[in-house]
Write an enzyme that holds these catalytic residues in place. Structure first.
Site, PDB file in Angstrom:
ATOM      1  N   PHE A  41      -3.727   2.218 -10.488  1.00 47.76           N
ATOM      2  CA  PHE A  41      -2.478   1.169 -11.184  1.00 47.76           C
ATOM      3  C   PHE A  41      -2.926  -0.261 -10.672  1.00 47.76           C
ATOM      4  O   PHE A  41      -3.114  -1.064 -12.223  1.00 47.76           O
ATOM      5  CB  PHE A  41      -0.879   1.471 -10.699  1.00 47.76           C
ATOM      6  CG  PHE A  41       0.262   0.302 -11.046  1.00 47.76           C
ATOM      7  CD1 PHE A  41       0.671   0.093 -12.289  1.00 47.76           C
ATOM      8  CD2 PHE A  41       0.664  -0.281  -9.905  1.00 47.76           C
ATOM      9  CE1 PHE A  41       0.733  -1.093 -12.844  1.00 47.76           C
ATOM     10  CE2 PHE A  41       1.766  -1.475 -10.163  1.00 47.76           C
ATOM     11  CZ  PHE A  41       1.828  -1.842 -11.530  1.00 47.76           C
ATOM     12  N   ASP A  61     -14.189   4.967  -8.012  1.00 48.99           N
ATOM     13  CA  ASP A  61     -12.959   5.511  -7.722  1.00 48.99           C
ATOM     14  C   ASP A  61     -13.108   7.241  -7.697  1.00 48.99           C
ATOM     15  O   ASP A  61     -14.673   7.791  -8.075  1.00 48.99           O
ATOM     16  CB  ASP A  61     -12.098   5.455  -9.679  1.00 48.99           C
ATOM     17  CG  ASP A  61     -10.533   5.694  -9.079  1.00 48.99           C
ATOM     18  OD1 ASP A  61     -10.123   4.339  -9.546  1.00 48.99           O
ATOM     19  OD2 ASP A  61     -10.149   6.778  -8.374  1.00 48.99           O
ATOM     20  N   LEU A 107      -9.207  -2.486  -3.387  1.00 51.36           N
ATOM     21  CA  LEU A 107      -8.015  -1.187  -3.318  1.00 51.36           C
ATOM     22  C   LEU A 107      -7.669  -0.166  -3.798  1.00 51.36           C
ATOM     23  O   LEU A 107      -6.736   0.699  -3.117  1.00 51.36           O
ATOM     24  CB  LEU A 107      -7.481  -2.290  -5.233  1.00 51.36           C
ATOM     25  CG  LEU A 107      -7.421  -3.977  -5.554  1.00 51.36           C
ATOM     26  CD1 LEU A 107      -8.650  -4.375  -5.374  1.00 51.36           C
ATOM     27  CD2 LEU A 107      -6.823  -3.695  -6.723  1.00 51.36           C
ATOM     28  N   ALA A 108      -9.349   0.875  -3.140  1.00 51.08           N
ATOM     29  CA  ALA A 108      -9.301   2.049  -3.271  1.00 51.08           C
ATOM     30  C   ALA A 108      -8.449   2.561  -2.167  1.00 51.08           C
ATOM     31  O   ALA A 108      -7.936   2.212  -0.817  1.00 51.08           O
ATOM     32  CB  ALA A 108     -11.122   2.503  -3.190  1.00 51.08           C
ATOM     33  N   ALA A 109      -7.234   3.376  -1.969  1.00 50.89           N
ATOM     34  CA  ALA A 109      -6.043   3.846  -1.178  1.00 50.89           C
ATOM     35  C   ALA A 109      -5.682   4.963  -1.064  1.00 50.89           C
ATOM     36  O   ALA A 109      -5.835   5.425  -2.794  1.00 50.89           O
ATOM     37  CB  ALA A 109      -5.833   2.600  -0.831  1.00 50.89           C
ATOM     38  N   TYR A 178       1.117   5.429   6.237  1.00 42.59           N
ATOM     39  CA  TYR A 178       0.572   4.371   4.797  1.00 42.59           C
ATOM     40  C   TYR A 178       0.825   3.080   5.422  1.00 42.59           C
ATOM     41  O   TYR A 178      -0.100   2.459   5.772  1.00 42.59           O
ATOM     42  CB  TYR A 178       1.743   4.400   3.897  1.00 42.59           C
ATOM     43  CG  TYR A 178       1.543   3.583   2.724  1.00 42.59           C
ATOM     44  CD1 TYR A 178      -0.151   3.236   2.174  1.00 42.59           C
ATOM     45  CD2 TYR A 178       2.121   1.857   3.315  1.00 42.59           C
ATOM     46  CE1 TYR A 178       0.390   2.072   1.587  1.00 42.59           C
ATOM     47  CE2 TYR A 178       1.680   1.607   1.740  1.00 42.59           C
ATOM     48  CZ  TYR A 178       0.599   1.159   1.350  1.00 42.59           C
ATOM     49  OH  TYR A 178      -0.062   0.024   0.406  1.00 42.59           O
ATOM     50  N   LYS A 182      -2.783   1.069   6.541  1.00 40.63           N
ATOM     51  CA  LYS A 182      -2.626  -0.328   6.412  1.00 40.63           C
ATOM     52  C   LYS A 182      -2.835  -1.214   7.075  1.00 40.63           C
ATOM     53  O   LYS A 182      -3.795  -2.422   6.944  1.00 40.63           O
ATOM     54  CB  LYS A 182      -1.705  -0.870   5.027  1.00 40.63           C
ATOM     55  CG  LYS A 182      -2.024   0.318   3.857  1.00 40.63           C
ATOM     56  CD  LYS A 182      -3.155  -0.223   3.160  1.00 40.63           C
ATOM     57  CE  LYS A 182      -3.114  -1.178   1.856  1.00 40.63           C
ATOM     58  NZ  LYS A 182      -4.426  -0.967   1.272  1.00 40.63           N
ATOM     59  N   ARG A 244      16.917  -4.884   0.106  1.00 40.72           N
ATOM     60  CA  ARG A 244      16.416  -5.793  -0.899  1.00 40.72           C
ATOM     61  C   ARG A 244      15.277  -6.400  -0.027  1.00 40.72           C
ATOM     62  O   ARG A 244      15.096  -6.643   0.908  1.00 40.72           O
ATOM     63  CB  ARG A 244      17.490  -7.307  -0.210  1.00 40.72           C
ATOM     64  CG  ARG A 244      18.654  -6.897  -0.024  1.00 40.72           C
ATOM     65  CD  ARG A 244      20.008  -7.866   0.103  1.00 40.72           C
ATOM     66  NE  ARG A 244      19.559  -9.541   0.118  1.00 40.72           N
ATOM     67  CZ  ARG A 244      19.960 -10.626   0.543  1.00 40.72           C
ATOM     68  NH1 ARG A 244      19.765 -10.520   2.275  1.00 40.72           N
ATOM     69  NH2 ARG A 244      19.242 -11.406   0.288  1.00 40.72           N
TER      70      ARG A 244
END
Length: 349
Positions: A41, A61, A107-109, A178, A182, A244
């Site tokens: 995405f 990818d 960004l691969a994760a 997750y 990170k 929020r």
């Protein structure tokens, strides 16, 4: 057919150092770029933007044939996409040596919280171990001038007050694997920058949403799927609806990545927050999605235990504004309307 990335040559100037302003309209022209996870995405949106700016883009990818915004875009034919896993040292090293990119966007994760609970070992191996493998490979070549890592606002853990979180706030115990994975990768990138002088920076984003996100475990795609099914507007028992959060449109996220890479020579090793700075209750977000869908303000169902104090999380973006000249440009209502429209009609044109 995919375009082929040429070998490095003398024609592309290095990423500049110094106080002069960077012109994004010309900076990326002819510049060689590698995007890991570029078929996903956020990665897909970044790749499309880089192609539009004239960059020569390669993608690594592990699911190169997946459906997504890149697969839907004419830019796909201008990108060299290779299937490979960032945990595979030989694959990563081979890609770097063949493409000789000047900039690497990592960004691969494994990006999904529920999946991190179901498969914690794989999540840690991809997000933390894969980042380490890539850092080691980049350290051993001499042509990468900018390494930009996609971290997360999950770095800061849970929060219950209205103060926007700053980059120098400490990492907090994550509520899931997750977040833990990170945090480990985020800290590793900072350590490589300090220890080895690696030209690297960290980007922390909050709840990025936008056209083409097919991961329905995330709030906005889940809402769109529910609306399309026509059943109860139900969001399960993970939350009571009062949380929020800061929501950031994917186009603003992409511009954040680019600004960091363009100015990294002047700010190596820094971390940057990217968000709207305006936390919105998730029950209000999904009401906005409903209104954008068919002008009906449905009342969403949240069946999570009622919290005495709602979770509140937004990011202070002062550093990004001051150092990079970045500010978010797409208001939440407009971004949600674009996202719903894409889901209904597909890509423009």
């Amino acid at each position: 057919m995919s375009a082929s990335i040429p070998s490095a040559g003398p024609g592309t100037p290095p990423i500049p150092v110094g106080p002069s302003a960077v012109d994004p309209a010309t900076f990326w022209t002819g510049r060689r770029v590698l995007v890991t996870g570029g078929c996903g995405f956020g990665g897909g949106h970044l790749v499309i933007r880089l192609v539009a700016l004239g960059a020569e883009v390669g993608v690594l990818d592990r699911d190169p044939e997946q459906a997504g915004v890149l697969a839907d875009s004419p830019a796909r034919t201008q990108v060299d996409v290779v299937g490979g896993d960032v945990r595979d040292e030989a694959a990563v090293t081979g890609v770097l040596r063949r493409w000789r990119p000047q900039a690497v966007f990592h960004l691969a994760a494994q990006p999904l919280v529920p999946e991190s609970v179901r498969a914690p070992a794989d999540t840690l191996a991809v997000n933390a171990g894969g980042t380490y493998t890539l850092l080691e490979a980049v350290r051993r070549v001499d042509h990468v001038e900018a390494f930009v890592f996609a971290s997360t606002g999950g770095y800061y853990g849970e929060n219950h007050d209205d103060r926007p979180l700053r980059e120098d706030d400490p990492a907090r115990a994550a509520a899931n694997l997750y977040g833990a994975s990170k945090i480990a990768a985020d800290v590793a990138v900072q350590a490589y920058a300090r220890t080895f002088g690696l030209p690297a920076s960290v980007c922390r984003f909050m709840n990025t949403y936008g056209p083409g996100d097919r991961q329905t475990s995330r709030l906005v795609p889940h809402a769109i799927r529910r609306l399309g099914e026509g059943g109860p507007y139900d969001f399960g028992d993970r939350d009571d609806g009062t949380t929020r959060l800061d929501f950031l449109y994917v186009g603003d996220m992409v511009e954040g990545y680019l600004r960091v890479a363009e100015r990294l020579a002047r700010h190596p090793g820094d971390c940057y927050n990217f968000g709207s700075g305006r936390p919105t209750a998730i029950r209000d977000v999904v009401r906005m999605v409903s209104e954008a869908y068919d002008a009906v303000a449905r009342v969403p169902i949240f069946r999570g235990p009622r919290r005495d104090r709602p979770i509140v999380k937004s990011l202070d973006v002062t550093r990004a504004r001051t150092d990079l000249g970045w500010t978010p440009t797409v208001p939440l209502a407009e971004g949600l309307a674009r996202t719903v429209r894409y889901a209904a009609t597909g890509p423009p044109g």
